[in-house]
Design a protein around this motif. Structure first.
Motif, PDB file in Angstrom:
ATOM      1  N   PHE A  41     -44.982  43.884  51.109  1.00 38.08           N
ATOM      2  CA  PHE A  41     -44.749  43.075  52.313  1.00 38.08           C
ATOM      3  C   PHE A  41     -45.678  43.511  53.442  1.00 38.08           C
ATOM      4  CE2 PHE A  41     -41.952  42.801  56.259  1.00 38.08           C
ATOM      5  CZ  PHE A  41     -42.283  41.483  56.534  1.00 38.08           C
ATOM      6  N   ALA A  42     -45.820  44.829  53.627  1.00 38.25           N
ATOM      7  CA  ALA A  42     -46.727  45.338  54.666  1.00 38.25           C
ATOM      8  C   ALA A  42     -48.174  44.955  54.366  1.00 38.25           C
ATOM      9  CB  ALA A  42     -46.594  46.858  54.779  1.00 38.25           C
ATOM     10  N   VAL A  43     -48.559  44.959  53.089  1.00 34.72           N
ATOM     11  CA  VAL A  43     -49.912  44.546  52.705  1.00 34.72           C
ATOM     12  C   VAL A  43     -50.163  43.092  53.111  1.00 34.72           C
ATOM     13  CG1 VAL A  43     -51.445  44.068  50.739  1.00 34.72           C
ATOM     14  CG2 VAL A  43     -50.159  46.206  50.827  1.00 34.72           C
ATOM     15  N   THR A  44     -49.169  42.213  52.868  1.00 35.93           N
ATOM     16  CA  THR A  44     -49.344  40.803  53.261  1.00 35.93           C
ATOM     17  C   THR A  44     -49.446  40.666  54.777  1.00 35.93           C
ATOM     18  OG1 THR A  44     -46.957  40.347  53.349  1.00 35.93           O
ATOM     19  CG2 THR A  44     -48.067  39.964  51.249  1.00 35.93           C
ATOM     20  N   LEU A  45     -48.662  41.456  55.518  1.00 37.01           N
ATOM     21  CA  LEU A  45     -48.712  41.388  56.984  1.00 37.01           C
ATOM     22  C   LEU A  45     -50.092  41.789  57.510  1.00 37.01           C
ATOM     23  CD1 LEU A  45     -45.262  42.935  58.011  1.00 37.01           C
ATOM     24  CD2 LEU A  45     -45.907  40.518  58.049  1.00 37.01           C
ATOM     25  N   MET A  46     -50.624  42.907  56.997  1.00 38.75           N
ATOM     26  CA  MET A  46     -51.937  43.373  57.444  1.00 38.75           C
ATOM     27  C   MET A  46     -53.038  42.410  57.019  1.00 38.75           C
ATOM     28  SD  MET A  46     -51.513  47.445  56.615  1.00 38.75           S
ATOM     29  CE  MET A  46     -50.120  48.380  57.248  1.00 38.75           C
ATOM     30  N   SER A  47     -52.939  41.903  55.800  1.00 43.46           N
ATOM     31  CA  SER A  47     -53.904  40.928  55.304  1.00 43.46           C
ATOM     32  C   SER A  47     -53.885  39.666  56.157  1.00 43.46           C
ATOM     33  CB  SER A  47     -53.584  40.589  53.841  1.00 43.46           C
ATOM     34  OG  SER A  47     -54.317  39.469  53.407  1.00 43.46           O
ATOM     35  N   ASP A  48     -52.669  39.192  56.465  1.00 43.73           N
ATOM     36  CA  ASP A  48     -52.536  37.969  57.262  1.00 43.73           C
ATOM     37  C   ASP A  48     -53.080  38.143  58.675  1.00 43.73           C
ATOM     38  OD1 ASP A  48     -51.387  36.766  55.111  1.00 43.73           O
ATOM     39  OD2 ASP A  48     -49.327  36.847  55.856  1.00 43.73           O
ATOM     40  N   CYS A  49     -52.832  39.313  59.271  1.00 42.29           N
ATOM     41  CA  CYS A  49     -53.335  39.582  60.629  1.00 42.29           C
ATOM     42  C   CYS A  49     -54.865  39.517  60.665  1.00 42.29           C
ATOM     43  CB  CYS A  49     -52.865  40.946  61.115  1.00 42.29           C
ATOM     44  SG  CYS A  49     -51.135  41.008  61.610  1.00 42.29           S
ATOM     45  N   LEU A  50     -55.508  40.198  59.726  1.00 42.86           N
ATOM     46  CA  LEU A  50     -56.970  40.213  59.680  1.00 42.86           C
ATOM     47  C   LEU A  50     -57.518  38.824  59.380  1.00 42.86           C
ATOM     48  CD1 LEU A  50     -59.616  41.797  59.759  1.00 42.86           C
ATOM     49  CD2 LEU A  50     -59.279  42.351  57.345  1.00 42.86           C
ATOM     50  N   PHE A  51     -56.915  38.155  58.407  1.00 41.68           N
ATOM     51  CA  PHE A  51     -57.375  36.824  58.007  1.00 41.68           C
ATOM     52  C   PHE A  51     -57.231  35.834  59.157  1.00 41.68           C
ATOM     53  CE2 PHE A  51     -56.808  32.653  56.027  1.00 41.68           C
ATOM     54  CZ  PHE A  51     -57.929  32.600  55.211  1.00 41.68           C
ATOM     55  N   LEU A  52     -56.083  35.868  59.822  1.00 39.24           N
ATOM     56  CA  LEU A  52     -55.834  34.918  60.915  1.00 39.24           C
ATOM     57  C   LEU A  52     -56.762  35.174  62.092  1.00 39.24           C
ATOM     58  CD1 LEU A  52     -54.027  32.543  61.666  1.00 39.24           C
ATOM     59  CD2 LEU A  52     -52.499  34.171  62.784  1.00 39.24           C
ATOM     60  N   PHE A  53     -56.995  36.452  62.413  1.00 37.85           N
ATOM     61  CA  PHE A  53     -57.880  36.799  63.528  1.00 37.85           C
ATOM     62  C   PHE A  53     -59.297  36.266  63.280  1.00 37.85           C
ATOM     63  CE2 PHE A  53     -60.888  39.896  65.410  1.00 37.85           C
ATOM     64  CZ  PHE A  53     -60.591  39.692  66.748  1.00 37.85           C
ATOM     65  N   LEU A  54     -59.819  36.496  62.067  1.00 39.73           N
ATOM     66  CA  LEU A  54     -61.185  36.057  61.749  1.00 39.73           C
ATOM     67  C   LEU A  54     -61.289  34.535  61.639  1.00 39.73           C
ATOM     68  CD1 LEU A  54     -62.333  38.769  59.173  1.00 39.73           C
ATOM     69  CD2 LEU A  54     -63.054  38.506  61.551  1.00 39.73           C
ATOM     70  N   THR A  55     -60.280  33.891  61.037  1.00 40.27           N
ATOM     71  CA  THR A  55     -60.330  32.424  60.930  1.00 40.27           C
ATOM     72  C   THR A  55     -60.230  31.767  62.296  1.00 40.27           C
ATOM     73  OG1 THR A  55     -57.947  32.406  60.461  1.00 40.27           O
ATOM     74  CG2 THR A  55     -59.437  32.228  58.578  1.00 40.27           C
ATOM     75  N   ASP A  56     -59.484  32.397  63.198  1.00 36.01           N
ATOM     76  CA  ASP A  56     -59.374  31.858  64.558  1.00 36.01           C
ATOM     77  C   ASP A  56     -60.729  31.925  65.271  1.00 36.01           C
ATOM     78  OD1 ASP A  56     -57.949  30.820  66.820  1.00 36.01           O
ATOM     79  OD2 ASP A  56     -58.000  32.829  67.690  1.00 36.01           O
ATOM     80  N   ILE A  57     -61.421  33.055  65.133  1.00 36.03           N
ATOM     81  CA  ILE A  57     -62.760  33.184  65.721  1.00 36.03           C
ATOM     82  C   ILE A  57     -63.707  32.149  65.124  1.00 36.03           C
ATOM     83  CG2 ILE A  57     -64.802  34.686  65.842  1.00 36.03           C
ATOM     84  CD1 ILE A  57     -62.908  37.050  66.049  1.00 36.03           C
ATOM     85  N   LEU A  58     -63.646  31.996  63.801  1.00 37.44           N
ATOM     86  CA  LEU A  58     -64.521  31.057  63.110  1.00 37.44           C
ATOM     87  C   LEU A  58     -64.218  29.617  63.512  1.00 37.44           C
ATOM     88  CD1 LEU A  58     -66.766  31.810  61.172  1.00 37.44           C
ATOM     89  CD2 LEU A  58     -65.266  31.226  59.271  1.00 37.44           C
ATOM     90  N   LEU A  59     -62.943  29.307  63.686  1.00 41.19           N
ATOM     91  CA  LEU A  59     -62.547  27.952  64.100  1.00 41.19           C
ATOM     92  C   LEU A  59     -63.116  27.621  65.476  1.00 41.19           C
ATOM     93  CD1 LEU A  59     -60.680  25.486  63.342  1.00 41.19           C
ATOM     94  CD2 LEU A  59     -58.974  26.543  64.825  1.00 41.19           C
ATOM     95  N   ILE A  60     -63.026  28.570  66.404  1.00 43.48           N
ATOM     96  CA  ILE A  60     -63.560  28.350  67.761  1.00 43.48           C
ATOM     97  C   ILE A  60     -65.078  28.165  67.709  1.00 43.48           C
ATOM     98  CG2 ILE A  60     -63.903  29.423  70.032  1.00 43.48           C
ATOM     99  CD1 ILE A  60     -61.170  30.800  69.607  1.00 43.48           C
ATOM    100  N   LEU A  61     -65.760  29.009  66.940  1.00 42.12           N
ATOM    101  CA  LEU A  61     -67.221  28.897  66.804  1.00 42.12           C
ATOM    102  C   LEU A  61     -67.622  27.546  66.224  1.00 42.12           C
ATOM    103  CD1 LEU A  61     -68.136  32.441  65.393  1.00 42.12           C
ATOM    104  CD2 LEU A  61     -68.485  31.610  67.727  1.00 42.12           C
TER     105      LEU A  61
END
Length: 290
Positions: A41-61
């Motif tokens: 569960f913690a692995v999914t949380l950390m994975s999701d945080c990193l993935f969401l942060f980068l996809t958000d940056i990419l979406l704005i760009l």
């Protein structure tokens, strides 16, 4: 468009705050980081945080058509490609853990020990990195050295030089989709048969496990649909840019944000032990604040 971007930022910040609170809760009790399902569960949380942060940056760009050098885009896409698979593969592992706990309870301690958990996390990342390695090997063999310094709007599609590369990426994603779906269905059927045969407290626990697997199946389905989104968006980009932007926004909300909001629901609220630890941490925080 600005309103849509602001709405996404609100969701992203809210999601990251909730996940950071859950990750903090995970480290408050030894039972959490010595039990396989909580570690995954913690692995999914950390994975999701990193993935969401980068996809958000990419979406704005992308929405504002900012260009960056291809080598920097390549690093972002490598990480995104890896963690696009880490979450669904981890969800599949969590489903198997529930299957072992309910259908093979006598072997659960052996198969889901802390040592096995570490091996499992390593295997999850190896399996998740295989598609990325294939894509990158083909790209490095096809692209010229000078292309790395070119400024481009950063998308995964700029690394697809030949049409067959897109078909290969689609085939790999569908293969993973098939394997994970078979695993989920197998676990669900086996747990259902055990639930029907169980009685009393065992029956209640088994049906709770079955509902957890069902939620994993829904979350996994949304995550796997996300793997198909780039192919749909690439086709729309050739037809109409406005339609491409609208569909990209819809896909981001439905297949990136939504499935990653289910993790806190499944273990953060439904799991009694984790919920009590979360509530205790929140109350301690409020007392310190006052």
């Amino acid at each position: 468009m600005n309103d849509k971007i602001m709405l996404i930022q609100v969701f992203v910040v809210l999601f990251l705050c909730i996940n950071l609170l859950l990750i903090t809760t995970f480290f408050t009790k030894e039972v959490f980081y010595t039990t396989m399902r909580y570690v995954l569960f913690a692995v999914t949380l950390m994975s999701d945080c990193l993935f969401l942060f980068l996809t958000d940056i990419l979406l704005i760009l992308n929405l504002y058509s900012f260009t960056i050098q291809r080598w920097l885009c390549l690093i972002i896409i490598i990480v995104l490609s890896l963690y696009a698979f880490v979450t669904p593969v981890t969800l599949t592992a969590m489903t198997l853990e529930r299957y072992v706990a309910i259908c093979l309870p006598l072997r659960h301690g052996e198969l889901c020990s802390p040592r096995s958990t570490l091996h499992g996390i390593l295997i999850i990342h190896i399996l998740s990195s295989l598609p990325c390695i294939v894509y990158l090997s083909i790209f490095f063999a096809s692209a010229s050295y000078g292309s790395y310094s070119q400024g481009r709007v950063c998308t995964a599609e700029i690394f697809i030089i030949y049409t067959w590369q897109g078909h290969l990426r689609s085939a790999i994603s569908q293969f993973y989709f098939l394997i994970m779906c078979i695993t989920i269905v197998f676990s669900y059927v086996k747990i259902t048969s055990v639930a029907k045969a169980a009685s009393g407290e065992d029956k209640k626990s088994t049906w709770r496990g079955l509902r957890t697997v069902g939620l994993h199946a829904l979350q996994l389905l949304l995550c796997l649909i996300q793997l198909w989104c780039p192919f749909i968006e690439a086709a729309l980009l050739k037809i109409n840019f406005i339609l491409f932007i609208n569909v990209k926004y819809f896909n981001y909300i439905s297949f990136i944000l939504a499935p990653r909001c289910l993790s806190p629901l499944i273990y953060g609220l439904r799991d009694e032990m984790f919920f009590h630890a979360l509530k205790r941490l929140a109350l301690c925080g409020l007392r310190k604040k006052h």
